[in-house]
Design a protein around this motif. Structure first.
Motif, PDB file in Angstrom:
ATOM      1  N   LYS A  10       0.832  -1.195   0.000  1.00 32.39           N
ATOM      2  CA  LYS A  10       0.000   0.000   0.000  1.00 32.39           C
ATOM      3  C   LYS A  10       0.871   1.251   0.000  1.00 32.39           C
ATOM      4  N   PHE A  70     -12.769 -10.342  -3.013  1.00 33.22           N
ATOM      5  CA  PHE A  70     -11.514  -9.996  -3.663  1.00 33.22           C
ATOM      6  C   PHE A  70     -11.669  -8.731  -4.507  1.00 33.22           C
ATOM      7  N   LYS A  71     -10.625  -7.912  -4.497  1.00 31.64           N
ATOM      8  CA  LYS A  71     -10.573  -6.766  -5.389  1.00 31.64           C
ATOM      9  C   LYS A  71     -10.257  -7.253  -6.805  1.00 31.64           C
ATOM     10  N   LYS A  72     -10.485  -6.398  -7.783  1.00 30.03           N
ATOM     11  CA  LYS A  72     -10.288  -6.795  -9.171  1.00 30.03           C
ATOM     12  C   LYS A  72      -8.818  -6.852  -9.570  1.00 30.03           C
ATOM     13  N   GLY A  73      -7.959  -6.243  -8.749  1.00 29.77           N
ATOM     14  CA  GLY A  73      -6.557  -6.133  -9.136  1.00 29.77           C
ATOM     15  C   GLY A  73      -5.861  -7.462  -9.336  1.00 29.77           C
ATOM     16  N   GLU A  88      -7.681  -9.386  -1.035  1.00 32.43           N
ATOM     17  CA  GLU A  88      -8.763  -8.733  -0.296  1.00 32.43           C
ATOM     18  C   GLU A  88      -8.591  -7.215  -0.272  1.00 32.43           C
ATOM     19  N   GLY A  89      -7.355  -6.751  -0.450  1.00 32.22           N
ATOM     20  CA  GLY A  89      -7.101  -5.319  -0.508  1.00 32.22           C
ATOM     21  C   GLY A  89      -6.953  -4.643   0.838  1.00 32.22           C
ATOM     22  N   THR A  90      -7.341  -5.312   1.905  1.00 30.04           N
ATOM     23  CA  THR A  90      -7.228  -4.755   3.249  1.00 30.04           C
ATOM     24  C   THR A  90      -7.322  -5.896   4.246  1.00 30.04           C
ATOM     25  N   LYS A 117      -7.573   5.105  -8.907  1.00 31.32           N
ATOM     26  CA  LYS A 117      -7.796   3.954  -9.775  1.00 31.32           C
ATOM     27  C   LYS A 117      -6.772   3.879 -10.899  1.00 31.32           C
ATOM     28  N   ARG A 168      -4.661   2.692  -3.479  1.00 30.92           N
ATOM     29  CA  ARG A 168      -6.028   2.196  -3.591  1.00 30.92           C
ATOM     30  C   ARG A 168      -7.042   3.314  -3.791  1.00 30.92           C
TER      31      ARG A 168
END
Length: 235
Positions: free
Chosen positions: A100, A163-166, A151-153, A126, A123
């Motif tokens: 991050k 899940f995030k799209k990344g 999960e992003g966090t 975009k 984050r």
């Protein structure tokens, strides 16, 4: 509660002093001679110092599933601040990390991370996040292994977050080269308990052609087991 508090203070102070002392000469060697491996060695020593000071004992299971002959993307759940350093040390000697961007507020760490090939992801922006993912995919294609947290966090419970799209986007950007050299992704599972024990478990590999890997835990129960060691077990 006193002993954990003392250990936490000792860890923060000890690791901070270690970074301040060894990071500048390590970065100088990396810049002047291209010795990036020095940064990784110092990083692993720093992680083990922090774990020793904090009293955290790590047990790794499933190490036979870690590919050593090719690059891989390691996708992990995220439940504690100790997840990244533990997995960095346990999974790969030259692990790259998507981290991050807020950590860039610490200049000496930010510079060390960049020299080591780590990639910050903002984050809140975009477009910047997409560029970071594309940069990571390009690095994977050159043979570097990455650790990401889909999960992003951090999850505050024992359940996986959506899940995030990344993660899926990184897979699609890099899949043209996933068979060679990066053919698999790992799903380590970890956590810490109140006794200072940490567990890192590598589950089975998921081939890059398996599109279900992008769908998150709701449709992927066989790939990632959501049962993990909680930070504060229920009484």
């Amino acid at each position: 509660m006193l002993i954990p508090a003392v250990r936490s203070i000792a860890t923060y102070v000890g690791v901070s002093l270690y970074v301040l002392i060894v990071a500048p000469p390590g970065m100088l060697l990396a810049i002047l001679f291209g010795w990036k491996d020095v940064l990784y060695v110092l990083g692993h020593v720093g992680v083990r110092l922090g774990l020793a000071l904090s009293g955290i004992r790590v047990r790794v299971a499933g190490a036979q599933n870690v590919p050593h002959d090719r690059a891989a993307v390691f996708c992990s759940n995220h439940q504690s601040n100790v997840d990244p350093p533990i997995l960095f040390d346990a999974l790969h000697p030259r692990m790259h990390i998507l981290y991050k961007a807020e950590i860039d507020a610490i200049p000496i760490l930010a510079r060390s991370f960049r020299l080591g090939g780590f990639i910050p992801i903002d984050r809140r922006n975009k477009e910047a996040a997409l560029r970071a993912i594309e940069t990571g995919a390009a690095s994977i294609r050159t043979g570097n292994s990455f650790l990401i947290f889909p999960e992003g966090t951090r999850s505050r419970t024992a359940d996986l977050l959506p899940f995030k799209k990344g993660a899926g986007r990184a897979r699609r950007h890099a899949q043209g080269q996933f068979d060679h050299p990066a053919g698999h992704r790992q799903h380590p599972r970890g956590g810490t308990d109140r006794n200072g024990r940490a567990r890192a478990r590598e589950s089975r590999r998921v081939d890059h052609k398996d599109s279900s890997a992008d769908r998150g835990p709701a449709r992927r129960g066989s790939d990632i087991d959501s049962k993990r060691v909680p930070e504060r077990p229920s009484k």
